[in-house]
Scaffold this motif. Sequence first.
Motif, short mmCIF file in Angstrom:
data_model
loop_
_atom_site.label_atom_id
_atom_site.label_comp_id
_atom_site.label_asym_id
_atom_site.label_seq_id
_atom_site.Cartn_x
_atom_site.Cartn_y
_atom_site.Cartn_z
N VAL A 42 34.31 7.89 10.20
CA VAL A 42 32.89 8.25 10.07
C VAL A 42 32.64 9.00 8.77
O VAL A 42 31.70 8.70 8.02
N PHE A 43 33.49 9.97 8.48
CA PHE A 43 33.32 10.77 7.27
C PHE A 43 33.47 9.91 6.01
O PHE A 43 32.70 10.05 5.04
N VAL A 44 34.46 9.03 6.00
CA VAL A 44 34.69 8.17 4.83
C VAL A 44 33.52 7.22 4.64
O VAL A 44 33.07 6.99 3.50
N ASP A 45 33.01 6.66 5.73
CA ASP A 45 31.86 5.76 5.63
C ASP A 45 30.66 6.49 5.04
O ASP A 45 29.95 5.96 4.17
N GLU A 46 30.44 7.73 5.47
CA GLU A 46 29.34 8.53 4.91
C GLU A 46 29.58 8.83 3.43
O GLU A 46 28.65 8.78 2.62
N ALA A 47 30.82 9.13 3.09
CA ALA A 47 31.14 9.45 1.70
C ALA A 47 30.94 8.24 0.79
O ALA A 47 30.36 8.37 -0.31
N LEU A 48 31.39 7.07 1.22
CA LEU A 48 31.23 5.87 0.40
C LEU A 48 29.76 5.47 0.29
O LEU A 48 29.31 5.00 -0.77
N SER A 49 29.00 5.66 1.36
CA SER A 49 27.55 5.39 1.29
C SER A 49 26.89 6.34 0.30
O SER A 49 26.00 5.93 -0.47
N PHE A 50 27.33 7.60 0.30
CA PHE A 50 26.81 8.57 -0.66
C PHE A 50 27.11 8.14 -2.09
O PHE A 50 26.24 8.15 -2.96
N VAL A 51 28.37 7.74 -2.32
CA VAL A 51 28.79 7.31 -3.66
C VAL A 51 27.99 6.09 -4.11
O VAL A 51 27.46 6.04 -5.23
#
Length: 229
Positions: A42-51
């Motif tokens: 979940v955290f990685v998906d949010e981080a990549l969406s942010f990027v």
Amino acid sequence: MAAILHIETSTAICSVAVSNNGECVFERVDRNGPNHAVQLGVFVDEALSFVDSRLLPLDAVSVSGGPGSYTGLRIGVSMAKGICYGRSIPLIAIPTLELMAVPLLLGERIEEGALLCPMIDARRMEVYAAIYDRSLKPVREVEADVVEADTYLPWLERGKVCFFGNGAKKCKTVITHPNACFIDGIEPLAKWMMPLAERRLYNGQTEDVAYYTPFYLKDFVAKTPRKLL
């Protein structure tokens, strides 16, 4: 400077951060673990969406390389490798004990000549520990220690040694030398990986994505007593 995704899963804490040009621009932390298998994705998906939403060119992924939780490290490294494969970017491994020293150096007044001893709990009176000077040069490499009154005596007799991390609390009643100091509240978090990851990327210190395994898996399993695993 670079845009780097950072993943830290070496203890019960799961954290992900994104740094860009020397600044932490995204962070997620879960202290309710160990819950890495659920939260990390979940955290990685949010981080990549942010990027991606900000059109940041992701230059690398850094991952905490241990020592630490066998399961946590496997989950973190597997996720980091998948991102590196998918985006064709390099992998950077950061020693967990080294990154734990970063907030101490940034936020505490450490006297000249003092040594830093980050500790990760390994149950009972055992810890994974290393000793660094203030420039993060290893004075003693990572070892699995059974903590007794004289375990760190050679370094305590030279001067001040600062003990910290989730393995240090239980050592307070055992290590009573006047040169020993204990600092609470130091955690291995993804955001603290930023300066170490940037330096390694700049120096070309990246890992082979296909063959990299965490320090704990590669170097500790074969030589560490079974009771520590």
